[in-house]
Design an enzyme around this catalytic site. Structure first.
Site, PDB file in Angstrom:
ATOM      1  N   ASP A 109      49.972  60.603  10.093  1.00 57.66           N
ATOM      2  CA  ASP A 109      48.758  60.476  10.923  1.00 57.66           C
ATOM      3  C   ASP A 109      49.253  60.605  12.194  1.00 57.66           C
ATOM      4  O   ASP A 109      48.675  61.196  13.238  1.00 57.66           O
ATOM      5  CB  ASP A 109      47.948  59.070  10.734  1.00 57.66           C
ATOM      6  N   THR A 225      39.446  53.841  10.624  1.00 68.73           N
ATOM      7  CA  THR A 225      40.615  53.382   9.871  1.00 68.73           C
ATOM      8  C   THR A 225      41.803  52.885  10.490  1.00 68.73           C
ATOM      9  O   THR A 225      43.023  52.652   9.696  1.00 68.73           O
ATOM     10  CB  THR A 225      40.894  54.498   8.882  1.00 68.73           C
ATOM     11  N   LEU A 229      39.811  48.985  12.339  1.00 70.49           N
ATOM     12  CA  LEU A 229      39.826  48.352  11.190  1.00 70.49           C
ATOM     13  C   LEU A 229      40.259  47.079  11.185  1.00 70.49           C
ATOM     14  O   LEU A 229      39.884  45.968  10.550  1.00 70.49           O
ATOM     15  CB  LEU A 229      40.279  49.292  10.112  1.00 70.49           C
ATOM     16  N   SER A 230      41.730  47.088  11.857  1.00 67.42           N
ATOM     17  CA  SER A 230      42.556  45.857  11.875  1.00 67.42           C
ATOM     18  C   SER A 230      41.704  44.938  12.747  1.00 67.42           C
ATOM     19  O   SER A 230      41.856  43.399  12.333  1.00 67.42           O
ATOM     20  CB  SER A 230      43.795  45.988  12.324  1.00 67.42           C
TER      21      SER A 230
END
Length: 343
Positions: A109, A225, A229-230
């Protein structure tokens, strides 16, 4: 209007197969990763051999690489390969984005995010091959690159127009200092300061809230994501037109993550009475200090990021593969339990 126009175009393209005439390909990879250099060479040789009319651009750092061995590639067919193997620089991608018909990324990514940063305007279709440690965006296995690329050349592509942000940093007097296209998220945090961040969040020129936290994340659906998200933010499908607002360690129990419409123009201000300065980063890069009175504007970009779709379930496949989304041992049927109890 920009967000609405991009949204309509995304829906139209999502339903259609696009036949593109590929005259030039840009390959983005980690030039310092030895294993990827060899794979980049393999891919380059295959494209030049199978498609004599296509120009292949590789990272200029590979021109004199012994592992890539550009002279060795050209020696196999000097008349054709010598004019078809070329080199790109970040300056070229920014100044001449229309020179490329297709972008191929080799990595994870992070490589896809780097490719996004290379194009601050129009972006060619991107086909991301998975060769990294994390692959929310890389749904194409490199082992089958010949199959996938032949399909692109012969049958066309389906693309997903992923939303990007146009993020602009201004000084207190209104002087613009930075403008950046962002694929994942913009993060404003307290940096090395021991004090809590105080940030004013505006939507369409109206004060929405005052953020008192370690920082604030504004993410695209693609970025939902990642850091968001974290920090407790929700997963957001890339076709949903939304901006995710996620606080980082807020000093209150009631500040929950929120989704805002992509048509809203956001502004984050470091108030002049704030105890500390702040820092802003764009997709985890290019950190810039924000002093008292400085502010950042965030709007949906008119330049989305088109990724080639492998199949309609790409998103669910990626979150299942990378996050083990909803992985659980199946419940046993009652009939088995009843028979077991009789034993």
């Amino acid at each position: 209007q920009t967000a609405t126009g991009v949204r309509k175009l995304a829906k139209q393209l999502g339903r259609a197969t696009i036949h593109i005439r590929v005259g030039s390909i840009l390959i983005v990879t980690k030039a310092r990763d030895n294993s990827l250099v060899y794979l980049t060479r393999e891919l380059t040789e295959w494209i030049l051999g199978e498609n004599p009319g296509i120009i292949v651009y590789v990272d200029a750092k590979l021109e004199h690489s012994k592992r890539f061995d550009a002279l060795g590639i050209i020696a196999k067919n000097p008349q054709n390969y010598g004019s078809k193997l070329k080199y790109w620089t970040p300056q070229l991608t920014v100044s001449c984005p229309d020179a490329f018909d297709l972008v191929i990324t080799l990595g994870g990514d992070g490589t896809v995010l780097y490719a996004s940063g290379l194009f601050q305007g129009t972006v060619p279709p991107v086909i991301p091959f998975s060769l990294g440690s994390l692959g929310f965006l890389t749904n194409f296995p490199f082992e089958k690159y010949k199959l996938h690329l032949k399909r692109v050349f012969e049958h066309g592509i389906n693309v997903n127009l992923r939303m990007r942000f146009t993020c602009t940093v201004y000084q207190a007097d209104g002087t613009r200092t930075v403008r950046q296209q962002v694929l994942n998220e913009l993060v404003i945090d307290r940096g090395p300061s021991p004090f809590i961040s105080m940030l004013e969040l505006y939507g369409d020129s109206h004060l929405l809230t005052i953020v008192q936290a370690d920082g604030l994340i504004l993410s695209t659906p693609t970025g939902s994501t990642a850091y968001s998200l974290s920090a407790g933010g929700s997963l957001v499908h890339p076709e949903i037109p939304a901006i995710s607002v996620t606080p980082i360690c807020p000093h209150t129990l009631s500040f929950r993550p929120m989704l805002l419409p992509d048509s809203m123009s956001l502004k984050v201000v470091v108030p002049k009475h704030s105890r500390a300065m702040a820092w802003v980063s764009f997709d985890g890069r290019n950190r810039v200090q924000l002093k008292s009175g400085d502010y950042v504007t965030v709007t949906a970009s008119q330049y989305p990021f088109p990724t080639v779709v492998r199949k309609k379930t790409d998103y669910f496949d990626s979150v299942s593969r990378s996050l083990h989304w909803n992985v659980r041992q199946k419940q046993k049927p009652l009939s088995n339990n009843a028979s077991d109890s009789k034993k």
